[in-house]
Design a protein around this motif. Structure first.
Motif, PDB file in Angstrom:
ATOM      1  N   THR A 343       0.814  -1.169  -0.004  1.00  0.00           N
ATOM      2  CA  THR A 343      -0.036   0.057   0.089  1.00  0.00           C
ATOM      3  C   THR A 343       0.919   1.176  -0.259  1.00  0.00           C
ATOM      4  OG1 THR A 343      -0.003   0.325   2.553  1.00  0.00           O
ATOM      5  CG2 THR A 343      -1.830  -1.241   1.319  1.00  0.00           C
ATOM      6  N   HIS A 344       0.382   2.614  -0.390  1.00  0.00           N
ATOM      7  CA  HIS A 344       1.187   3.578  -0.351  1.00  0.00           C
ATOM      8  C   HIS A 344       1.323   4.333   0.961  1.00  0.00           C
ATOM      9  CE1 HIS A 344      -0.878   4.059  -4.486  1.00  0.00           C
ATOM     10  NE2 HIS A 344       0.046   3.264  -4.665  1.00  0.00           N
ATOM     11  N   GLY A 345       0.609   3.777   1.992  1.00  0.00           N
ATOM     12  CA  GLY A 345       0.849   4.332   3.438  1.00  0.00           C
ATOM     13  C   GLY A 345      -0.140   3.506   4.161  1.00  0.00           C
ATOM     14  N   MET A 454      -1.405   9.206  10.679  1.00  0.00           N
ATOM     15  CA  MET A 454      -0.189   8.656  10.554  1.00  0.00           C
ATOM     16  C   MET A 454      -0.041   7.937   9.148  1.00  0.00           C
ATOM     17  SD  MET A 454       0.652   6.890  14.286  1.00  0.00           S
ATOM     18  CE  MET A 454      -0.680   5.848  14.230  1.00  0.00           C
ATOM     19  N   SER A 455      -1.206   7.374   8.649  1.00  0.00           N
ATOM     20  CA  SER A 455      -0.830   6.692   7.604  1.00  0.00           C
ATOM     21  C   SER A 455      -0.630   7.742   6.277  1.00  0.00           C
ATOM     22  CB  SER A 455      -2.265   6.053   6.900  1.00  0.00           C
ATOM     23  OG  SER A 455      -3.351   6.833   6.545  1.00  0.00           O
ATOM     24  N   LEU A 456      -1.238   8.944   6.337  1.00  0.00           N
ATOM     25  CA  LEU A 456      -0.863  10.307   5.269  1.00  0.00           C
ATOM     26  C   LEU A 456       0.582  10.477   5.386  1.00  0.00           C
ATOM     27  CD1 LEU A 456      -4.043  12.259   6.027  1.00  0.00           C
ATOM     28  CD2 LEU A 456      -3.184  11.294   3.899  1.00  0.00           C
ATOM     29  N   MET A 457       1.224  10.681   6.559  1.00  0.00           N
ATOM     30  CA  MET A 457       2.480  10.916   6.782  1.00  0.00           C
ATOM     31  C   MET A 457       3.456   9.903   6.191  1.00  0.00           C
ATOM     32  SD  MET A 457       3.108  13.257  10.154  1.00  0.00           S
ATOM     33  CE  MET A 457       2.205  12.165  11.254  1.00  0.00           C
ATOM     34  N   ALA A 458       3.085   8.595   6.607  1.00  0.00           N
ATOM     35  CA  ALA A 458       3.868   7.367   5.987  1.00  0.00           C
ATOM     36  C   ALA A 458       3.879   7.259   4.494  1.00  0.00           C
ATOM     37  CB  ALA A 458       3.325   6.023   6.603  1.00  0.00           C
ATOM     38  N   ALA A 459       2.534   7.785   3.959  1.00  0.00           N
ATOM     39  CA  ALA A 459       2.682   7.794   2.514  1.00  0.00           C
ATOM     40  C   ALA A 459       3.429   8.905   1.724  1.00  0.00           C
ATOM     41  CB  ALA A 459       1.024   7.798   2.006  1.00  0.00           C
ATOM     42  N   GLY A 460       4.064   9.872   2.722  1.00  0.00           N
ATOM     43  CA  GLY A 460       4.503  11.009   2.080  1.00  0.00           C
ATOM     44  C   GLY A 460       3.697  12.037   1.679  1.00  0.00           C
ATOM     45  N   VAL A 461       2.445  12.419   2.115  1.00  0.00           N
ATOM     46  CA  VAL A 461       1.772  13.379   1.804  1.00  0.00           C
ATOM     47  C   VAL A 461       2.053  14.468   2.916  1.00  0.00           C
ATOM     48  CG1 VAL A 461      -0.787  14.327   2.020  1.00  0.00           C
ATOM     49  CG2 VAL A 461      -0.496  11.968   1.479  1.00  0.00           C
ATOM     50  N   ARG A 551       6.867  11.761   5.272  1.00  0.00           N
ATOM     51  CA  ARG A 551       8.297  11.391   4.555  1.00  0.00           C
ATOM     52  C   ARG A 551       8.299  12.326   3.191  1.00  0.00           C
ATOM     53  NH1 ARG A 551       6.648   5.038   5.174  1.00  0.00           N
ATOM     54  NH2 ARG A 551       8.115   4.750   7.203  1.00  0.00           N
ATOM     55  N   LYS A 552       9.611  12.372   2.817  1.00  0.00           N
ATOM     56  CA  LYS A 552      10.144  13.243   2.022  1.00  0.00           C
ATOM     57  C   LYS A 552       9.607  12.670   0.462  1.00  0.00           C
ATOM     58  CE  LYS A 552      11.572  16.021   4.758  1.00  0.00           C
ATOM     59  NZ  LYS A 552      10.823  17.220   5.130  1.00  0.00           N
ATOM     60  N   GLU A 553       9.550  11.332   0.416  1.00  0.00           N
ATOM     61  CA  GLU A 553       9.270  10.678  -1.063  1.00  0.00           C
ATOM     62  C   GLU A 553       7.841   9.743  -0.574  1.00  0.00           C
ATOM     63  OE1 GLU A 553      10.636  11.323  -3.739  1.00  0.00           O
ATOM     64  OE2 GLU A 553      12.303  12.550  -2.863  1.00  0.00           O
ATOM     65  N   VAL A 554       7.194   9.598  -1.841  1.00  0.00           N
ATOM     66  CA  VAL A 554       5.974   8.767  -1.977  1.00  0.00           C
ATOM     67  C   VAL A 554       6.462   7.368  -1.982  1.00  0.00           C
ATOM     68  CG1 VAL A 554       4.328  10.530  -2.606  1.00  0.00           C
ATOM     69  CG2 VAL A 554       5.605   8.959  -4.248  1.00  0.00           C
ATOM     70  N   SER A 555       5.757   6.308  -1.721  1.00  0.00           N
ATOM     71  CA  SER A 555       6.097   5.107  -1.638  1.00  0.00           C
ATOM     72  C   SER A 555       6.658   4.708  -3.107  1.00  0.00           C
ATOM     73  CB  SER A 555       5.054   4.013  -1.354  1.00  0.00           C
ATOM     74  OG  SER A 555       5.235   2.809  -1.925  1.00  0.00           O
ATOM     75  N   LYS A 556       7.343   3.530  -3.292  1.00  0.00           N
ATOM     76  CA  LYS A 556       7.569   3.010  -4.498  1.00  0.00           C
ATOM     77  C   LYS A 556       6.709   2.667  -5.443  1.00  0.00           C
ATOM     78  CE  LYS A 556       9.538  -1.564  -3.381  1.00  0.00           C
ATOM     79  NZ  LYS A 556      10.820  -2.289  -3.127  1.00  0.00           N
TER      80      LYS A 556
END
Length: 710
Positions: A343-345, A454-461, A551-556
């Motif tokens: 998932t993206h985050g 938290m999921s938004l931040m983990a996704a790089g939003v 995060r500075k970058e979104v998920s691969k």
């Protein structure tokens, strides 16, 4: 006979018409607020189910698309199931009205609001709430109203009642508050990180306006109201009450003090089962089945009342909570991120026995949600969806489309987090957060906000700030009361208030309040907001310890993006005839045969010339961008270019300067000497140097090889 009543409410006419429409309903009023028109009706059934344990109230808010001059979409071309906005409006009307019906009233009541005309500057939901209360009050239906509601905005530091669309665009508060002339009993709000003190001022400002509306309703009720109906009551003798109290009072007290939810519920259910068994054995042979069922109902009502009274005594008089916590104490917190690898985050937030797994997905702007309702907005790019499966409370249940509760909880979470979502220009994605409730014992909507953040931040939003939410409760016992931080299920069920507050360290982003009593005072609201702020800071500490910032970058696995601009008039060239050019670019650079293929690069072309490209592979994005830029690139007159011959005719040849850009070299412009036919000089595939001669009147590019040879 038609009667008309009019009030100039804060500079706008509020007109009530009665006696002409829907005359067979028990109560009906047509409410005109500016050019907004709502027909509100109230009807009560003649029969009561005294053995039911709930009051069968149904409030409907029916959006008619003709009210805004629209024809419904889809194949059927008529209004279908209620939109989310209609569902939320119905809930918003139900919540302040429901506590004001008699507690033992069991006749079914239906309040229906039909939206006939909408002026966006005069809010139809508020007209419907006013009409719902008034239609009920003038009817024979027993109701301890009237109530009314208003929206409160704040523009340039000044509070505004029922702000216009233009004012709302500048407002940092979007507050709906409802109540009686005595107190507030429902709150729904989103805000741009405002302070507790400012929110309290907004609430009290709204209540002053509510008093004006209630006074207007009282004038109308005095003029056209009818006597209230008599309704059947379930008579319960004091002897039976005392008998049940003596049998189970001590056990209920013990059960309410059990900490674990499932153990507590099992203990209390065992008491209930023992009670029913006792009376069944005692009276089964002496009573008819319907008489026995009535006895069971009375016993269960007494049992519920015993729980209610003992619970209040424990909390208010003993200053003790069932699980041993202090009044301001939050249950144990735990967090985790990145649970789901593809998932993206993803994030998990657990508070006591309440747990939310939230997942963020990023998509292209073109994947936004299309809205087919009465509002001005026709799309949205941020969504939060809330799912509440039966297993989260250890039960079996219905699975299907979301119900009113799920829609309402999702909307509250969406309001809170939308305040910190970056703009489309900053972060050109459609964003969807889904909260899966895995366990529930109170305030799962606020857990969804915490996990969703938290999921938004983990996704790089790149959200503006972390957001946390907490639910406050109120337990009253006479004039005494206690405000509880982080209420669990039993405290919500047996308590008097569910007051949810979400926000950042800087201020409040969302509020929601429902109560079971007639209203709450400014003192209670002030104390609840202060306690909620302290709790919010504590939860934010835990969230930021897990993930401090986005995060500075979104998920691969998330689509990468590139934004650039071309001249708006070149968009048609990029699209090509019938979409031929853009389809060719997408398929060739993605190595797919269908633009709808999951691996195809996504391209959004905006009217202002903005081009947004999405793909998980940056190389694909770069190649696609170059192709589009080539098509949109303009040829400068007099400039020398190297191009490829793509077609040869007797009268000349066609030369591609870059993909999507072709010009013609006339046979007279191929060489300094005379040329009879183009094929004598060039063939397909040749690279030649040409000079741009500009465009002719038909928009065709003319090139010259002869001029380039000088």
């Amino acid at each position: 006979m038609k009667q008309v009543f009019q009030l100039n409410f804060r500079g706008r006419d509020l007109i009530v018409e009665h006696g002409e429409l829907a005359k067979q309903a028990n109560g009906a009023v047509l409410v005109r607020y500016g050019d907004t028109v709502v027909l509100s009706t109230a009807v009560v059934s003649n029969n009561a189910n005294l053995l039911s344990d709930f009051f069968p109230l149904m409030v409907l808010y029916q959006e008619k698309l003709y009210s805004v001059g629209k024809i419904p979409g889809g194949f059927i071309k008529r209004e279908g199931r209620p939109t989310e906005e209609a569902t939320l409006a119905a809930r918003m009307i139900d919540r302040p009205m429901r506590p004001l019906f008699p507690s033992d009233f069991r006749n079914e009541v239906q309040v229906v609001n039909t939206v006939l005309s909408v002026d966006q500057d005069n809010i139809p939901e508020m007209a419907a709430m006013f009409g719902s209360s008034l239609a009920t009050c003038i009817s024979k239906i027993p109701f301890d109203g009237p109530i009314a509601g208003v929206k409160v905005g704040r523009v340039n530091g000044e509070f505004v009642i029922n702000p216009t669309v233009a004012q709302m665009e500048q407002s940092d508060i979007d507050l709906t508050v409802a109540g009686t002339k005595y107190a507030i009993n429902m709150v729904e709000s989103s805000a741009k990180q405002v302070t507790e003190e400012d929110m309290l001022k907004a609430l009290m400002f709204g209540h002053e306006a509510i008093k004006e509306l209630v006074a207007f309703e009282e004038e109308i009720i005095q003029a056209i109201g009818v006597p209230k109906m008599e309704y059947p009551h379930l008579e319960i003798s004091e002897e039976l009450r005392q008998e049940v109290e003596d049998m189970v009072g001590d056990r209920v007290d013990k059960g309410l003090r059990i900490v674990d939810k499932l153990e507590k519920n099992a203990f209390l259910e065992a008491i209930r089962d023992d009670l029913l068994k006792t009376y069944k054995e005692r009276y089964e042979d002496a009573m008819k089945p319907d008489e026995l069922q009535e006895l069971y109902t009375k016993v269960m009502l007494i049992y519920e009342d015993i729980q209610y009274r003992i619970f209040r005594s424990i909390v208010v008089q003993e200053h003790t909570r069932a699980d041993g916590r202090k009044m301001t104490e939050i249950r144990p917190l735990s967090t985790a991120i990145d649970l789901l690898p593809r998932t993206h985050g993803s994030a998990l937030f657990t508070r006591g026995q309440t747990q939310s797994l939230s997942v963020t997905t990023l998509g292209a702007l073109g994947e936004h949600q299309v809205l087919d309702g009465l509002g001005i907005e026709d799309q949205k790019r941020f969504m939060l969806h809330y799912n509440f499966p039966a297993f989260s409370v250890g039960e079996t249940g219905r699975y299907g489309s979301p119900g009113r509760r799920e829609i309402g909880h999702g909307a509250l979470g969406e309001k809170a987090l939308s305040q910190v979502i970056p703009s489309e220009e900053e972060f050109p994605y459609t964003i969807r957060v889904v909260s899966e409730i895995l366990e529930s014992n109170g305030s799962s909507s606020q857990a969804s906000i915490c996990a969703g953040c938290m999921s938004l931040m983990a996704a790089g939003v790149p959200i503006k700030a972390p957001v946390a939410g907490i639910a406050m409760g109120l337990i009253t016992d006479g004039d005494d009361y206690q405000i509880l931080t982080d209420i669990q299920g039993m405290e919500d069920h047996l308590g008097d208030m569910d007051f949810k507050v979400a926000g950042t360290r800087n201020g409040i982003c969302a509020l929601q309040m429902d109560i079971k009593i007639k209203g709450v005072t400014e003192e209670i609201l002030r104390k609840a907001l202060a306690q909620a702020k302290d709790a919010r800071m504590e939860i934010l500490d835990v969230i930021e310890k897990q993930i401090k910032e986005p995060r500075k970058e979104v998920s691969k696995y998330a689509p990468k993006t590139m934004i650039f601009y071309i001249k708006p008039e070149k968009i048609k060239d990029v699209i090509g005839r019938g979409g031929e050019m853009i389809t060719k670019i997408i398929c060739e650079e993605s190595n797919v045969t269908d633009v709808n293929n999951i691996n195809a690069v996504k391209v959004d072309l905006e009217d202002d010339g903005r081009v947004i490209i999405y793909h998980t592979d940056q190389d694909v994005i770069d190649r696609t961008a170059k192709r589009i830029q080539d098509v949109a690139k303009e040829v400068e007159e007099g400039k020398i270019y190297t191009g490829k011959v793509v077609k040869v005719e007797d009268f000349g040849c066609f030369v591609e300067l870059w993909p999507g850009c072709e010009g013609m070299v006339h046979v007279s412009q191929l060489a300094k000497d005379r040329v009879n036919k183009a094929s004598d000089v060039v063939k397909v595939g040749d690279e030649i140097v040409v000079k741009s001669l500009g465009f002719d009147k038909r928009g065709r590019l003319n090139l010259s090889r002869k001029e380039a040879m000088k």
